[in-house]
Design a protein around this motif. Sequence first.
Motif, short mmCIF file in Angstrom:
data_model
loop_
_atom_site.label_atom_id
_atom_site.label_comp_id
_atom_site.label_asym_id
_atom_site.label_seq_id
_atom_site.Cartn_x
_atom_site.Cartn_y
_atom_site.Cartn_z
N LEU A 1 12.66 -30.56 -2.60
CA LEU A 1 11.81 -29.59 -2.40
C LEU A 1 10.45 -30.27 -2.57
O LEU A 1 9.46 -29.96 -1.81
CB LEU A 1 11.86 -28.45 -3.48
CG LEU A 1 10.71 -27.49 -3.61
CD1 LEU A 1 10.70 -26.86 -2.29
CD2 LEU A 1 11.08 -26.49 -4.68
N VAL B 1 9.67 -31.85 0.78
CA VAL B 1 9.46 -30.72 1.90
C VAL B 1 8.09 -30.48 1.91
O VAL B 1 7.22 -30.36 2.90
CB VAL B 1 10.35 -29.65 1.62
CG1 VAL B 1 10.02 -28.43 2.56
CG2 VAL B 1 11.50 -30.08 2.02
N VAL B 2 7.31 -30.31 0.59
CA VAL B 2 5.99 -29.80 0.75
C VAL B 2 4.97 -31.12 0.22
O VAL B 2 3.67 -30.68 -0.04
CB VAL B 2 5.85 -28.89 -0.58
CG1 VAL B 2 6.75 -27.65 -0.33
CG2 VAL B 2 6.18 -29.56 -2.00
N THR C 1 12.47 -36.20 3.31
CA THR C 1 13.42 -34.90 3.52
C THR C 1 14.71 -35.26 4.21
O THR C 1 15.69 -35.04 3.71
CB THR C 1 12.65 -33.94 4.17
OG1 THR C 1 11.28 -33.63 3.58
CG2 THR C 1 13.47 -32.54 4.33
N ARG D 1 -1.23 -26.87 3.10
CA ARG D 1 0.12 -26.95 3.57
C ARG D 1 0.11 -26.23 4.64
O ARG D 1 -0.37 -24.95 4.67
CB ARG D 1 1.20 -26.73 2.50
CG ARG D 1 1.83 -27.76 1.72
CD ARG D 1 0.65 -28.55 1.00
NE ARG D 1 1.13 -29.89 0.51
CZ ARG D 1 0.39 -30.88 -0.01
NH1 ARG D 1 -0.85 -30.58 -0.23
NH2 ARG D 1 0.87 -31.92 -0.57
N PRO E 1 5.66 -28.48 6.28
CA PRO E 1 6.76 -27.94 5.23
C PRO E 1 7.88 -27.03 5.51
O PRO E 1 8.92 -27.00 4.95
CB PRO E 1 5.83 -27.46 3.99
CG PRO E 1 4.43 -28.13 4.29
CD PRO E 1 4.41 -28.33 5.75
N ILE E 2 7.44 -25.94 6.48
CA ILE E 2 8.22 -24.97 6.61
C ILE E 2 9.35 -25.31 7.58
O ILE E 2 10.33 -25.00 7.63
CB ILE E 2 7.51 -23.73 7.26
CG1 ILE E 2 6.37 -23.21 6.44
CG2 ILE E 2 8.31 -22.41 7.43
CD1 ILE E 2 5.62 -22.23 7.02
N ALA F 1 11.66 -27.64 5.67
CA ALA F 1 12.56 -26.63 4.94
C ALA F 1 13.80 -26.04 5.78
O ALA F 1 14.73 -25.75 5.00
CB ALA F 1 11.68 -25.50 4.36
N VAL G 1 9.20 -22.51 -0.41
CA VAL G 1 8.22 -23.47 0.46
C VAL G 1 7.41 -22.33 1.15
O VAL G 1 6.23 -22.61 1.31
CB VAL G 1 9.02 -24.17 1.49
CG1 VAL G 1 8.07 -24.72 2.55
CG2 VAL G 1 9.94 -25.15 0.80
#
Length: 511
Positions: free
Chosen positions: A126, A129-130, A172, A354, A358-359, A362, A387
């Motif tokens: 996580l 990802v962000v 990721t 962000r 990030p999306i 995810a 996220v």
Amino acid sequence: MESTAYQFTLLAVLLLVGVMSSRLSSRLNMPVLLLFMGAGILLGAPRSLEFDITTAPAVEFANHIGTVAMAFILYSGGMETEWRSVKKIFASGLLLSTVGVLLTAGIMAVLVHFLTGWSWSWSFLLGAVVSSTDAAAVFSILRSRGVGLKGNLASVLEFESGSNDPMAALLTLFMVGFLTDPDHSPWWMLAILMPLKMLIGAACGFGVGKLGCWLFNNYKLDYEGLYFVLGIAVVLFSYGLTECLYGNGFMAAYCAGLTMGNLRFNYKKSQLRFNNGLAWLMQVAMFAVLGMLVTVRDLVAIPEGGIFDAVWVKGMLLALGLMLLARPLAVFLCLIRSQFNWRERLFISWVGLRGAAPIVLATFPLAAHLVGRSEVNESAGMLFNLVFFMVIASVVIQGRTLMLLARALKLDHPFRKKNRMPLELEDTGVMSSVLQEFEVLASSPCLNRTLAELQLPERVRVMLIRRNGEFIMAGGNTQLCEHDGVLLMGDRPHLHQLAEEYFPGNEFFDE
């Protein structure tokens, strides 16, 4: 047929509403892409009430769309990045986009672990990802309010935002592989894979960029429209070839764009404009599709453990941890010996919005069918929904306070918006002359002098003068005033000479 026509009409309406609402987004201090995501949520809300995000084929479709979209977005960002401004802050920007991303992911892993109780592996996933930023959203907010940034702040934010997505994607994907098969992807391999994949990506991107320039300059096509197809092929080739060579395709796409954007090639201006529009289309499609993936029942549900176990509460707490702890700590550690003072470092820390990346990232654990296997199974799309909330919170909170902080730290200055010149010269390889605009500064020797007094070279022509937001035709008795923009057409050697003699302080953009 009726269903297809309905879908096409709905898509057109969605695009038109989003484009027309861009001015509304400027007034609300948030990117227009959030409006597209909101539209996607509304479109998918009725179905998502009974929607299982871990098994739906739409997840893999969104993952493929997001991967392609990120490649085009990074390529376009690279093309619009000027190396002459980046090289001044290259070391700082490189640290932020590599070590900074790794530090952000690590600090967030600690916060996620203690807040959610997830394992360290899931927590680091996580965090990875962000860990990347979207400075494009920052500049859209600043420019919509007529605000610019002093010094090299704009350059370092632009370079960091373009180059940190590949690093976040690498982390990721490594964590997805580790969670899928820990024995095949041990932790120590990260120290080898990270620099190796980035170097392969940068080398392939540079090579494909050089190849693209050569093709544009030497391969004459019968139809100009095919040059746009050639540009699309360059983007896909840079990503695909690099992935086949086990490199980082996102880094390759960015480096290919950076290489081509700082070299001369035929039809460059049309390619820049085309890729900018294509990147916007990719972002629109991505945000709308990903908005449809959000599971409404998980967003609004209150678990049996109480409100503090709700997804939106955890998402908000993690977003605050990212904004107030992880990002600032990573920035200050990376810039401890840099040219930036404490006020500039504080502002860079807060400019960690962000965005799309990030999306998209995810969706990788979702597409690998990881979510729901282990300790995250209390909510099928828990990671994705967390996220989602972190991105929304970042854009809303940081977006609305960005200008206030820039003004409080005295790092802002008026941003003079220039209307686009009504004349443009496309380089097609058959003409040596170029168009160049020079600004008349207070220290310019040509200030308050007429064009006749300047005695310009015979092979140089004054095409237009920009004054107070308007354009005027110039004559020999036209007097130059401060802040005038003088559009000249001529050979490069003569324009170089004029830049030094009459327009010092201006850079000659010899592309």
